[in-house]
Each structure stands twice: as structure tokens, then as C-alpha cells.
Design an enzyme around this catalytic site. Structure first.
Site, PDB file in Angstrom:
ATOM      1  N   ASN A 128      14.321  18.607  23.766  1.00 19.22           N
ATOM      2  CA  ASN A 128      13.441  19.711  24.176  1.00 19.22           C
ATOM      3  C   ASN A 128      12.609  19.348  25.408  1.00 19.22           C
ATOM      4  O   ASN A 128      11.690  20.080  25.764  1.00 19.22           O
ATOM      5  CB  ASN A 128      12.514  20.129  23.026  1.00 19.22           C
ATOM      6  CG  ASN A 128      11.514  19.051  22.673  1.00 19.22           C
ATOM      7  OD1 ASN A 128      11.634  17.912  23.138  1.00 19.22           O
ATOM      8  ND2 ASN A 128      10.534  19.386  21.848  1.00 19.22           N
ATOM      9  N   TYR A 169       2.394   8.213  14.738  1.00 21.60           N
ATOM     10  CA  TYR A 169       3.732   7.667  15.037  1.00 21.60           C
ATOM     11  C   TYR A 169       4.221   6.802  13.869  1.00 21.60           C
ATOM     12  O   TYR A 169       5.315   6.999  13.347  1.00 21.60           O
ATOM     13  CB  TYR A 169       3.642   6.854  16.319  1.00 21.60           C
ATOM     14  CG  TYR A 169       4.946   6.273  16.812  1.00 21.60           C
ATOM     15  CD1 TYR A 169       6.001   7.088  17.236  1.00 21.60           C
ATOM     16  CD2 TYR A 169       5.123   4.887  16.900  1.00 21.60           C
ATOM     17  CE1 TYR A 169       7.182   6.545  17.719  1.00 21.60           C
ATOM     18  CE2 TYR A 169       6.298   4.341  17.389  1.00 21.60           C
ATOM     19  CZ  TYR A 169       7.326   5.170  17.801  1.00 21.60           C
ATOM     20  OH  TYR A 169       8.507   4.625  18.294  1.00 21.60           O
TER      21      TYR A 169
HETATM   22  P1  NAD Z   1      11.338   8.792  25.169  1.00 20.09           P
HETATM   23  O1  NAD Z   1      10.046   9.471  25.057  1.00 20.09           O
HETATM   24  O2  NAD Z   1      11.786   8.342  26.516  1.00 20.09           O
HETATM   25  O3  NAD Z   1      12.511   9.675  24.576  1.00 20.09           O
HETATM   26  C1  NAD Z   1      12.330  10.534  23.480  1.00 20.09           C
HETATM   27  C2  NAD Z   1      13.140  11.781  23.756  1.00 20.09           C
HETATM   28  O4  NAD Z   1      13.042  12.650  22.614  1.00 20.09           O
HETATM   29  C3  NAD Z   1      12.626  12.584  24.960  1.00 20.09           C
HETATM   30  O5  NAD Z   1      13.692  12.956  25.802  1.00 20.09           O
HETATM   31  C4  NAD Z   1      11.957  13.801  24.335  1.00 20.09           C
HETATM   32  O6  NAD Z   1      11.960  14.922  25.163  1.00 20.09           O
HETATM   33  C5  NAD Z   1      12.790  13.974  23.082  1.00 20.09           C
HETATM   34  N1  NAD Z   1      12.098  14.695  22.019  1.00 20.09           N
HETATM   35  C6  NAD Z   1      10.866  14.433  21.519  1.00 20.09           C
HETATM   36  N2  NAD Z   1      10.566  15.310  20.537  1.00 20.09           N
HETATM   37  C7  NAD Z   1      11.647  16.146  20.423  1.00 20.09           C
HETATM   38  C8  NAD Z   1      11.938  17.244  19.604  1.00 20.09           C
HETATM   39  N3  NAD Z   1      11.069  17.689  18.688  1.00 20.09           N
HETATM   40  N4  NAD Z   1      13.128  17.859  19.758  1.00 20.09           N
HETATM   41  C9  NAD Z   1      14.032  17.434  20.670  1.00 20.09           C
HETATM   42  N5  NAD Z   1      13.794  16.379  21.483  1.00 20.09           N
HETATM   43  C10 NAD Z   1      12.614  15.743  21.362  1.00 20.09           C
HETATM   44  O7  NAD Z   1      11.286   7.555  24.161  1.00 20.09           O
HETATM   45  P2  NAD Z   1      12.266   6.322  24.003  1.00 20.09           P
HETATM   46  O8  NAD Z   1      11.545   5.114  24.395  1.00 20.09           O
HETATM   47  O9  NAD Z   1      13.575   6.629  24.618  1.00 20.09           O
HETATM   48  O10 NAD Z   1      12.426   6.290  22.417  1.00 20.09           O
HETATM   49  C11 NAD Z   1      13.513   6.940  21.797  1.00 20.09           C
HETATM   50  C12 NAD Z   1      13.456   6.699  20.305  1.00 20.09           C
HETATM   51  O11 NAD Z   1      13.504   5.296  20.013  1.00 20.09           O
HETATM   52  C13 NAD Z   1      12.203   7.253  19.631  1.00 20.09           C
HETATM   53  O12 NAD Z   1      12.546   7.821  18.406  1.00 20.09           O
HETATM   54  C14 NAD Z   1      11.359   6.026  19.409  1.00 20.09           C
HETATM   55  O13 NAD Z   1      10.532   6.157  18.296  1.00 20.09           O
HETATM   56  C15 NAD Z   1      12.413   4.942  19.202  1.00 20.09           C
HETATM   57  N6  NAD Z   1      11.888   3.625  19.598  1.00 20.09           N
HETATM   58  C16 NAD Z   1      11.740   3.306  20.917  1.00 20.09           C
HETATM   59  C17 NAD Z   1      11.225   2.071  21.258  1.00 20.09           C
HETATM   60  C18 NAD Z   1      11.066   1.638  22.690  1.00 20.09           C
HETATM   61  O14 NAD Z   1      10.596   0.510  22.947  1.00 20.09           O
HETATM   62  N7  NAD Z   1      11.456   2.431  23.680  1.00 20.09           N
HETATM   63  C19 NAD Z   1      10.822   1.175  20.266  1.00 20.09           C
HETATM   64  C20 NAD Z   1      10.953   1.569  18.942  1.00 20.09           C
HETATM   65  C21 NAD Z   1      11.502   2.796  18.615  1.00 20.09           C
END
Ligand code: NAD
Ligand code: UDP
Length: 313
Positions: free
Chosen positions: A29, A142
Site C-alpha cells: 500500500n 511493533y
Molecule cells: P519497509 O518499511 O522498507 O517495508 C515494508 C513494506 O510494507 C513497505 O513497502 C510498506 O509500504 C509495506 N506495508 C506496510 N504496511 C502495509 C499494509 N498494511 N499493507 C500493504 N503493505 C504494507 O521495511 P523493511 O525493512 O523492508 O521490513 C520488511 C519486513 O521485515 C517488516 O515486516 C519488518 O518487520 C521485517 N523486519 C525487517 C528488519 C530490518 O532490519 N529491515 C528486521 C526485522 C524484521
């Protein structure tokens, strides 16, 4: 199907899946992601993007064999400004994507997080550790959303006979993190490259263990292929203090920016390092990219983007 496809990890994951020959539907989204992250897939007949908020139910035509749920704000700065959306992504988003997986008889993988360990009292963190989470603090939107998402995922496996996996991802970095998303690596890189002070929180003695994006993607896909219930830690156990990280990035950028110390955010975890025995033994996965190499790749990609923006304007 990859939910959160336009985000940092999701976009790299989609690219890797398409390279491997999969047909991928990305769902996003654009809350914290953007379409530019998927530019490399624009011309691919194997990829299509659906703009949809996963906190609303979702139906897809045709067969789906794997649902990967990464849709959630992930940077502390993002989830503090989007608290309810973050809670809903972990709760309603996970429910709807599990229901989709159930309807399609697809395997489901939850992108959980090292934040489920909170400010850990055990070190390193094994998957068996239940964590030390403040349920009402600013990070809880979170942490508790992900803990609920894990409970829901485990319950669907136990009670609804669908195959689910939980990967607990530790701090991941690499190209495509937004310069303003607030996380340490993009913040320090951006500050070093623009010759402004690097903002180290507290005295910088808190630690993190940073995993390069290619390794994290390989770990998520190894878990998806294996089908292990998990949880399984996916991270690089190379632990550094945040002050060391800031100094390393400043040196790598050949920057003369000073380091300035800013207040430590409330409930900021003091130490974080994964035990990855489960991933090693069960999935045959270990991270391949050390911190210096990963930071050098990230710097090169960041510099290329900055040069492109400069030539476009
Ligand atoms: P990010 O914010 O770059 O990506 C998250 C994506 O999800 C975005 O494109 C956002 O638009 C989309 N999104 C959010 N809510 C939404 C919804 N309700 N419907 C549809 N799309 C939605 O974050 P990231 O770093 O790429 O993290 C991705 C996932 O990995 C997350 O779930 C996060 O919790 C998990 N994670 C990431 C890390 C890290 O270090 N990057 C560490 C632990 C966990
Ligand atoms: N941090 C910092 N300066 C920044 C951004 C982050 O010192 O500009 C610190 C933050 O307080 C934490 C660590 O770096 O101790 C990692 O923060 P990040 O937001 O990258 O991830 P977290 O592990 O907190 O989710």
C-alpha cells in the site's frame, strides 16, 4: 505472493524470486515503500504489483503456493509515527494473509523480528528465549504486533493445518533503505555523505548485529523452502557497538563529519546478537557478507542513486 513488496527487504526478495524463475505477485500500500524500489522488475512478465492494504481482506485469482508477509513499518521512526497502522499490519494483516494462504493451501512465511526479544536479558538470543518486552512502551506497537503475529501464525499451523514458518529477522541493511527512515546505517551514511554530524544515540555502547540484505533474503527463502515452523533467527552474529558502526561508516565515506551524541530513545535495546545454530543446522544457511563488504556495497549503491538524482535535477 510477497506482501510488503515495495519495501526495502520485500523488493530484494521479489527480485531474487523472479531470478529463480518464480511468478511473483507483489502487494503493497506504499505506506513506507515506493514503486521505484521495484523498477528492476517493471519489464518482467513474471512480476505484477497490486496496490492493496493488507489490513483489509485480500483475494487473488489462480494458484498461490507461497505467501510471504513482510508488510509492516519496520524502522523505529516509521512505527512511532504510524503506531495504529503498525499494530493493524501485525494483527489484521497477518490474519488476512493467513486466511489467503489457507484458502490457497499455500505455505505462509511471517517476517518477524529480533524485537520480539525486546531489550533482551539473555545474550546471545536463542529462539527459545521469550523476551523482555515493555507491553505499553513506544516500541510495543511493533514488538507486540509481531508477537501477536507469531502467535497467530503458530495457531494456524497447529489448528488449521496450513504450513507456516516464522523468521526472526535481525537488523538488516543494504541498498534501498530510505535516507530519512531513521535507521542507523542509512542515517549515518547520509550524514557522512552530506558532511553533517553523525547522530549517535546515548553513548553509543549499545550493540547491534547487522546482516547484509542478500544474506537476509537467502535466509528467508531457505526457511520458506524448508517449511520449518520456526521461529528461526536470521541475522549475522558479527556484533558491533553503534559508536563503532558510526566511525566505520564515516571512515568508509572518507568523511570529516563529527560525531554528536543525542538522547537514547526510550526502551532502546542495549545488546542484540542472534544465535544462528538453528538456521545453520536446519536450513544450511549462514551469512556470507561481512560488515565491511556489505557497507561498501551499500555505499556504492547509495552514491550511484545520489549521482542519478543530481543528474536528473
Ligand atoms: P519497509 O518499511 O522498507 O517495508 C515494508 C513494506 O510494507 C513497505 O513497502 C510498506 O509500504 C509495506 N506495508 C506496510 N504496511 C502495509 C499494509 N498494511 N499493507 C500493504 N503493505 C504494507 O521495511 P523493511 O525493512 O523492508 O521490513 C520488511 C519486513 O521485515 C517488516 O515486516 C519488518 O518487520 C521485517 N523486519 C525487517 C528488519 C530490518 O532490519 N529491515 C528486521 C526485522 C524484521
Ligand atoms: N541509532 C543512532 N543514531 C541514529 C539512528 C539509530 O545512534 O541516527 C541507534 C539506535 O538508537 C539504536 C541503534 O542505532 O541503538 C539501531 O537503531 P535502528 O533504528 O537502526 O534499529 P533498531 O535496532 O533500534 O530497530
Amino acid at each position: 505472493m510477497v506482501a510488503g513488496a515495495a519495501g526495502f527487504i520485500g523488493s530484494h526478495l521479489c527480485e531474487r524470486l523472479v531470478e529463480q524463475g518464480a511468478d511473483v505477485v507483489g502487494v503493497d500500500n506504499m505506506l513506507t515503500g515506493c514503486k521505484d524500489n521495484l523498477a528492476a522488475l517493471d519489464a518482467s512478465p513474471r512480476f505484477r504489483l497490486i496496490e492493496h492494504d493488507v489490513t483489509a481482506p485480500l483475494t487473488l485469482k489462480g494458484n498461490v503456493d507461497l505467501v510471504l508477509h513482510l508488510a509492516s513499518p519496520a524502522s523505529p521512526r516509521d512505527y512511532r509515527r504510524l503506531p495504529i497502522a503498525t499494530l493493524k499490519s501485525g494483527a489484521l494483516g497477518t490474519l488476512h494473509l493467513l486466511e489467503l494462504a489457507q484458502a490457497k493451501q499455500a505455505r505462509f512465511v511471517l517476517a518477524s523480528t529480533s524485537e520480539v526479544y525486546g531489550d533482551p536479558l539473555e545474550h546471545p538470543q536463542f529462539e527459545s528465549y521469550w523476551g523482555n518486552v515493555n507491553p505499553i512502551g513506544p516500541r510495543s506497537v511493533y514488538d507486540e504486533a509481531k508477537r501477536f503475529a507469531e502467535a497467530l501464525t503458530a495457531s494456524f499451523r497447529r489448528d488449521c493445518a496450513i504450513e507456516t514458518s516464522i523468521v526472526r529477522i535481525f537488523n538488516t541493511y543494504g541498498p534501498r533503505m530510505r535516507p530519512d527512515d531513521g535507521r542507523a546505517v542509512p542515517a549515518f551514511l547520509h550524514q557522512a555523505l552530506t558532511s553533517v554530524p553523525l547522530t549517535v544515540a546515548g553513548d553509543g555502547s549499545q550493540t547491534r548485529s547487522l546482516c547484509y540484505i542478500a544474506d537476509t533474503v537467502a535466509g528467508i527463502l531457505a526457511a520458506a523452502a524448508h517449511g520449518h515452523l520456526g521461529p528461526v533467527n536470521i541475522g549475522n552474529p558479527q556484533e558491533v557497538t553503534i559508536l563503532e558502526l558510526a566511525e566505520t561508516i564515516r571512515d568508509l565515506c572518507r568523511s570529516t563529519s563529527p560525531i554528536t551524541f543525542v538522547p537514547l530513545p526510550f526502551d532502546d535495546p542495549k545488546r542484540r546478537c542472534p544465535d544462528i545454530t538453528t538456521a545453520r543446522k536446519l536450513l544450511g544457511w549462514t551469512p556470507q557478507v561481512n560488515l565491511m563488504d556489505g557497507l561498501a556495497h551499500t555505499l556504492a549503491a547509495t552514491t550511484a542513486v545520489r549521482e542519478q538524482i543530481a543528474s536528473d535535477t
